[in-house]
Design an enzyme around this catalytic site. Structure first.
Site, PDB file in Angstrom:
ATOM      1  N   HIS A   1      -9.188  45.636   7.609  1.00 19.84           N
ATOM      2  CA  HIS A   1      -9.365  44.177   7.595  1.00 19.84           C
ATOM      3  C   HIS A   1      -8.104  43.428   7.999  1.00 19.84           C
ATOM      4  O   HIS A   1      -8.159  42.237   8.275  1.00 19.84           O
ATOM      5  CB  HIS A   1      -9.828  43.725   6.204  1.00 19.84           C
ATOM      6  CG  HIS A   1     -11.223  44.164   5.899  1.00 19.84           C
ATOM      7  ND1 HIS A   1     -12.294  43.310   5.925  1.00 19.84           N
ATOM      8  CD2 HIS A   1     -11.737  45.400   5.611  1.00 19.84           C
ATOM      9  CE1 HIS A   1     -13.401  43.988   5.645  1.00 19.84           C
ATOM     10  NE2 HIS A   1     -13.092  45.256   5.455  1.00 19.84           N
TER      11      HIS A   1
ATOM     12  N   ASP B   1      -2.617  37.472  10.800  1.00 15.21           N
ATOM     13  CA  ASP B   1      -3.824  37.580   9.983  1.00 15.21           C
ATOM     14  C   ASP B   1      -4.827  38.462  10.710  1.00 15.21           C
ATOM     15  O   ASP B   1      -5.000  38.324  11.929  1.00 15.21           O
ATOM     16  CB  ASP B   1      -4.430  36.179   9.795  1.00 15.21           C
ATOM     17  CG  ASP B   1      -5.063  35.992   8.420  1.00 15.21           C
ATOM     18  OD1 ASP B   1      -5.469  36.996   7.812  1.00 15.21           O
ATOM     19  OD2 ASP B   1      -5.145  34.834   7.965  1.00 15.21           O
TER      20      ASP B   1
HETATM   21  P1  ADQ Z   1      -7.920  37.385   3.183  1.00 19.71           P
HETATM   22  O1  ADQ Z   1      -6.471  37.592   3.451  1.00 19.71           O
HETATM   23  O2  ADQ Z   1      -8.298  37.221   1.771  1.00 19.71           O
HETATM   24  O3  ADQ Z   1      -8.827  38.528   3.814  1.00 19.71           O
HETATM   25  P2  ADQ Z   1      -9.577  35.308   4.647  1.00 19.71           P
HETATM   26  O4  ADQ Z   1     -10.163  35.959   5.816  1.00 19.71           O
HETATM   27  O5  ADQ Z   1      -9.168  33.914   4.921  1.00 19.71           O
HETATM   28  O6  ADQ Z   1      -8.284  36.034   4.052  1.00 19.71           O
HETATM   29  O7  ADQ Z   1     -10.647  35.332   3.495  1.00 19.71           O
HETATM   30  C1  ADQ Z   1     -10.455  34.618   2.317  1.00 19.71           C
HETATM   31  C2  ADQ Z   1     -11.799  34.299   1.685  1.00 19.71           C
HETATM   32  O8  ADQ Z   1     -11.552  33.801   0.372  1.00 19.71           O
HETATM   33  C3  ADQ Z   1     -12.552  33.216   2.443  1.00 19.71           C
HETATM   34  O9  ADQ Z   1     -13.913  33.488   2.363  1.00 19.71           O
HETATM   35  C4  ADQ Z   1     -12.183  31.941   1.683  1.00 19.71           C
HETATM   36  O10 ADQ Z   1     -13.160  30.943   1.699  1.00 19.71           O
HETATM   37  C5  ADQ Z   1     -12.000  32.469   0.269  1.00 19.71           C
HETATM   38  N1  ADQ Z   1     -10.979  31.666  -0.426  1.00 19.71           N
HETATM   39  C6  ADQ Z   1      -9.683  31.528  -0.113  1.00 19.71           C
HETATM   40  N2  ADQ Z   1      -9.085  30.661  -0.959  1.00 19.71           N
HETATM   41  C7  ADQ Z   1     -10.020  30.255  -1.817  1.00 19.71           C
HETATM   42  C8  ADQ Z   1     -10.052  29.348  -2.922  1.00 19.71           C
HETATM   43  N3  ADQ Z   1      -8.978  28.662  -3.307  1.00 19.71           N
HETATM   44  N4  ADQ Z   1     -11.210  29.191  -3.571  1.00 19.71           N
HETATM   45  C9  ADQ Z   1     -12.299  29.859  -3.189  1.00 19.71           C
HETATM   46  N5  ADQ Z   1     -12.360  30.699  -2.160  1.00 19.71           N
HETATM   47  C10 ADQ Z   1     -11.231  30.902  -1.482  1.00 19.71           C
HETATM   48  C11 ADQ Z   1      -8.564  39.752   4.517  1.00 19.71           C
HETATM   49  C12 ADQ Z   1      -7.710  39.624   5.769  1.00 19.71           C
HETATM   50  C13 ADQ Z   1      -8.315  38.589   6.709  1.00 19.71           C
HETATM   51  C14 ADQ Z   1      -9.765  38.961   7.032  1.00 19.71           C
HETATM   52  C15 ADQ Z   1     -10.546  39.240   5.753  1.00 19.71           C
HETATM   53  C16 ADQ Z   1     -11.934  39.803   6.051  1.00 19.71           C
HETATM   54  O11 ADQ Z   1      -6.366  39.280   5.445  1.00 19.71           O
HETATM   55  O12 ADQ Z   1      -7.560  38.480   7.906  1.00 19.71           O
HETATM   56  O13 ADQ Z   1     -10.384  37.891   7.726  1.00 19.71           O
HETATM   57  O14 ADQ Z   1      -9.868  40.195   4.937  1.00 19.71           O
HETATM   58  O15 ADQ Z   1     -11.875  40.888   6.898  1.00 19.71           O
END
Ligand code: ADQ
Length: 467
Positions: free
Chosen positions: A155, A358
């Site tokens: 990921h 990311d």
């Molecule tokens: P993350 O680093 O966790 O994931 P991201 O892809 O942005 O980053 O996913 C975060 C998820 O958590 C999103 O669905 C977002 O809405 C939710 N989230 C974040 N902050 C929040 C908050 N304050 N309250 C509620 N929900 C919140 C890792 C990798 C990414 C990759 C994903 C999936 O780092 O690059 O996209 O896995 O593969």
């Protein structure tokens, strides 16, 4: 249909899971059933020998977890996974924190997970292993005689060869990947890094069909950009409850939503907003910037540092530009329920998604899905987010290291005519609706089935040839 067995560090336990990986897979498992295996931290394990996995009965699929002692949690999760692999894979060798025993614990947790899980596997299962915590798992399962198709999905970004050189034992590291039938990465950039690293460090040969010949085997690698439930998220945004006024006198709302992590570029983002506020020409167009960033991995020092930096910086910007009834930065440390988040995204005129690095970044896709297509907001996106490969046509791509580039993006977003906002949004929506999370799972699993079938054919061929 074969049964799908998913492995990830964490198993979702609540009804409404959060976090990118878990949300995407939860939908698949809830609709087609299967078995999900992971880990959870327990106070103490009884006895010395391997014990049973902990069963968490679920409605539509089975869930099993291996209990980790606090010591294992420290060495495998906080240690090798999050203080070695996470910084290295995000190009931050400067944040590496290596301690004695981490690597051994990382391997032993993976081998124990393999031992405890193997008896639960059936011959026709398809196994899908997720993320950097579990890279050696297929290797461990193969040692136990598991012959099933096994796929891996990373990921986070795949590093360049030099990143891997900073690992204590990089020969073993490359070897772990050859136990998989298919290695899935988020973007083309990651696939190029993967191939480059195997050629440079492992003397691998790239074949004309795209496979790598490495040691005595082959590795099949490809990109599968992870998607979101685009129509579901859009619906949640449309039906979101009324939001309280975000701020009193601001005319536009800009939003950022991230786990509090140094890879997300939060201090750089605030510097960019500060640069915008210093240069801005349109006095009346006051922007309220709402940053939601719940802390994670707080036991790791680098995460304590980022929290302190961010609090300091938002105080600085508010001190410099705040006024009675106008607070430029609102910084919230909490996690927000998904429906409310969807509503906030829809309400926001601009999203700032500016990670330094990311894998994908699902927030960028969620923001696009949440917009009202008749009057959509503008996405400002880092060129180092995996999502930039898919959303380049519609987002304003910026360089997150350069405050002036972020400030320029905000100026363009604030002044962008409705027609241009619509055209850009339509391009992004069509991409994320087509390549949603159903597409992602289906495409990966089809490719895995093909890769495993071709391995079996060549094994049969070589066996027949007496090799
Ligand atoms: P993350 O680093 O966790 O994931 P991201 O892809 O942005 O980053 O996913 C975060 C998820 O958590 C999103 O669905 C977002 O809405 C939710 N989230 C974040 N902050 C929040 C908050 N304050 N309250 C509620 N929900 C919140 C890792 C990798 C990414 C990759 C994903 C999936 O780092 O690059 O996209 O896995 O593969």
């Amino acid at each position: 249909m074969t049964r799908l067995v998913v492995f990830s560090n964490r198993v979702p336990l609540g009804d409404k899971p959060s976090g990118g990986l878990v949300v995407a897979l939860n939908d698949t498992m809830a609709s087609q059933g299967g078995l999900w295996i992971g880990t959870e931290t327990v106070k103490e394990r009884s006895g010395n020998g391997p014990e049973a996995l902990i069963n968490h009965p679920g409605a539509t699929f089975e869930r099993l977890a291996m209990g980790l002692t606090p010591k294992e949690h420290a060495g495998y999760y906080l240690g090798y996974s999050n203080s070695v692999l996470w910084p290295l894979f995000h190009g931050r060798a400067d944040l590496l924190s290596v301690s004695v025993g981490q690597f051994t614990t990382y391997k032993s947790v993976n081998s124990r997970l393999a031992e405890l899980s193997a008896p639960h596997l059936r011959p026709d299962d398809t196994i899908w292993i997720h993320d950097y915590h579990l890279i050696p798992l297929a290797h461990e399962l193969r040692k136990l005689g598991v012959r099933n198709p096994i796929g891996f999905f990373l990921h986070i970004p795949f590093p360049v060869a030099n990143g891997i050189r900073a690992l204590s034992d990089n020969a073993e590291f490359l070897e772990w990947f050859s136990a998989y039938d298919l290695v899935g990465l988020q973007t083309q950039r990651d696939v190029a890094n993967f191939i480059g690293a195997f050629r440079t460090l492992g003397r691998a040969e790239l074949l004309s069909d795209g496979r790598l010949r490495f040691n005595n085997g082959f590795i099949q690698v490809a990109s599968f950009p992870i998607g979101i439930d685009a129509t579901g998220f859009r619906k949640a945004a449309e039906e979101a409850p009324e939001l309280p006024e975000i701020t009193t006198s601001a005319q536009k709302v800009m939003i950022g939503v991230d786990r509090l992590d140094y890879s997300k570029g939060l201090p750089h983002r605030l510097r960019g907003f500060q640069a915008f506020l210093r240069d801005r020409h349109v006095e009346a167009d006051r922007i309220a910037f709402l940053q939601i960033a719940p802390p994670t991995r707080e036991d790791v020092q680098a995460y304590k540092d980022i929290r302190r930096d961010l609090e300091q910086l938002s105080g600085e910007v508010n001190g410099e530009f705040g006024d009675i009834g106008y607070m430029p930065v609102q910084y919230i440390h909490r996690s927000i329920p998904r429906e409310r988040l969807a509503g906030l995204f829809r309400r926001a005129d601009i999203a700032l998604v500016t990670p330094l690095n990311d894998g994908m970044n699902l927030v960028a896709k969620e923001y696009v899905a949440a917009q009202d297509e008749a009057d959509p907001g503008v996405l400002i996106l880092s060129r180092f987010a995996g999502a930039a490969e898919q959303l380049a046509e519609g987002a304003l791509l910026i360089n997150p290291y350069d405050a002036a580039s972020i400030a320029g993006g905000i100026t363009r977003a604030v002044t962008m005519p409705l027609e241009e906002r619509r055209t850009r949004h339509a391009a992004m929506w069509s991409e994320i609706a087509r390549h949603d999370n159903d597409w992602w799972t289906a495409t990966f699993l089809q490719s895995l089935a093909r890769a495993a079938a071709s391995r079996r054919t060549s094994e049969t061929f070589f066996a027949a040839a007496g090799e």
